[in-house]
Enzyme design. Structure first.
Site, mmCIF file in Angstrom:
data_model
loop_
_atom_site.group_PDB
_atom_site.id
_atom_site.type_symbol
_atom_site.label_atom_id
_atom_site.label_comp_id
_atom_site.label_asym_id
_atom_site.label_seq_id
_atom_site.Cartn_x
_atom_site.Cartn_y
_atom_site.Cartn_z
ATOM 1 N N LYS A 1 2.417 -4.050 7.976
ATOM 2 C CA LYS A 1 1.871 -4.804 6.845
ATOM 3 C C LYS A 1 2.936 -5.672 6.175
ATOM 4 O O LYS A 1 4.131 -5.545 6.452
ATOM 5 C CB LYS A 1 1.246 -3.837 5.831
ATOM 6 N N ARG B 1 -1.948 5.856 10.145
ATOM 7 C CA ARG B 1 -2.776 4.823 10.788
ATOM 8 C C ARG B 1 -1.831 3.732 11.293
ATOM 9 O O ARG B 1 -1.192 3.038 10.490
ATOM 10 C CB ARG B 1 -3.782 4.263 9.782
#
Length: 265
Positions: free
Chosen positions: A210, A244
């Site tokens: 991210k 994740r």
């Protein structure tokens, strides 16, 4: 420390921030799912609606059309846990027949019909904190007390579930890295992950590749693996239960160090 599960990301989207478009074809998606299984993934999280900042919603019919052949193919070869990344009860209702296991809902039950679906079909639900919607969540997010506000939000969502008889062992909580958070917010949450364990549910961290990684190392999503693994070490130290990730094989290697990372005496 208990075992940490690896949730592998399978985005069947045009515009996800890292792999948007790479697996938008059913054959490519199925091939990718097989790779994840061979790498030893514990859960495959499949979504057809991008939630990156600024993204628009995708219709239920399009989501189903994209996800269904992939789920069907996976169930033909494996009983691996399948998570469906959607905000829609209709999408879930159409996919239950494939023995899916988890509803990964970034809106945390905005669609209240998901509650009864989860309860009646003995599914697991993942509840995430998000300030706003994917379209506007990064428009100057502010908090009076970041960690307490997220904690309180998730506690309220957990109560929605437990009030209708969904037990806490069927609930996953996710503080929502990057979903209405600044760079500083993300790292405050990461360093305080252990606090959320007081909610007595499994704790998920979705930090892989991210912008909270890219903004530190000044790299595009394609070059954020090592930064992701560094941040993952912090998540492990702070008692995460589910990671994740986009990089299953590399994360599994990192987990070989789990007991050493968390050793305190």
């Amino acid at each position: 420390m208990t075992d940490i599960q690896i949730m592998g990301v399978l985005n069947i989207t045009d515009n996800s921030f890292y792999d948007g478009g790479k697996y938008n074809d059913p054959n490519k998606s199925i091939k990718r799912a097989k790779i994840l299984i061979n790498e030893g993934v514990d859960i495959i999280d499949i979504g057809a609606e991008s939630s990156k900042p600024g993204s628009e919603s995708i219709s239920c019919d399009i989501q189903i059309r994209k996800i269904e052949p992939v789920v069907d193919a996976i169930r033909g070869i494996s009983d691996v846990s399948i998570s469906i990344d959607t905000r829609s009860s209709y999408v879930i209702s159409r996919l239950i027949k494939y023995n899916i296991n988890i509803v990964n809902d970034i809106s945390s039950l905005e669609d209240r019909d998901l509650l009864s679906l989860v309860k009646e079909n003995d599914l697991i639900v993942s509840l995430m904190h998000m300030k706003g919607t994917p379209k506007d969540m990064q428009d100057n997010p502010t908090y009076a007390n970041l960690v307490e506000e997220i904690y309180s939000y998730l506690a309220g969502k957990i109560k929605l579930c437990t009030d209708i008889g969904i037990t806490k062992n069927k609930i996953i909580i996710d503080p929502g890295f990057g979903f209405g958070k600044t760079l500083d917010h993300n790292y405050i949450i990461l360093n305080n992950l252990g606090y959320f364990k007081n909610l007595d549910c499994k704790l998920l961290a979705g930090i892989s590749r991210k912008s909270m990684i890219g903004n530190v190392i000044d790299k595009p999503a394609s070059d954020r693996l090592y930064g992701s693994l560094a941040a993952t070490m912090l998540a492990i130290r702070n008692e995460v239960n589910i990671l994740r990730v986009h990089d299953v094989k590399e994360t599994k290697m990192l987990l070989n160090f789990k007991d050493l990372i968390t050793k305190k005496s």
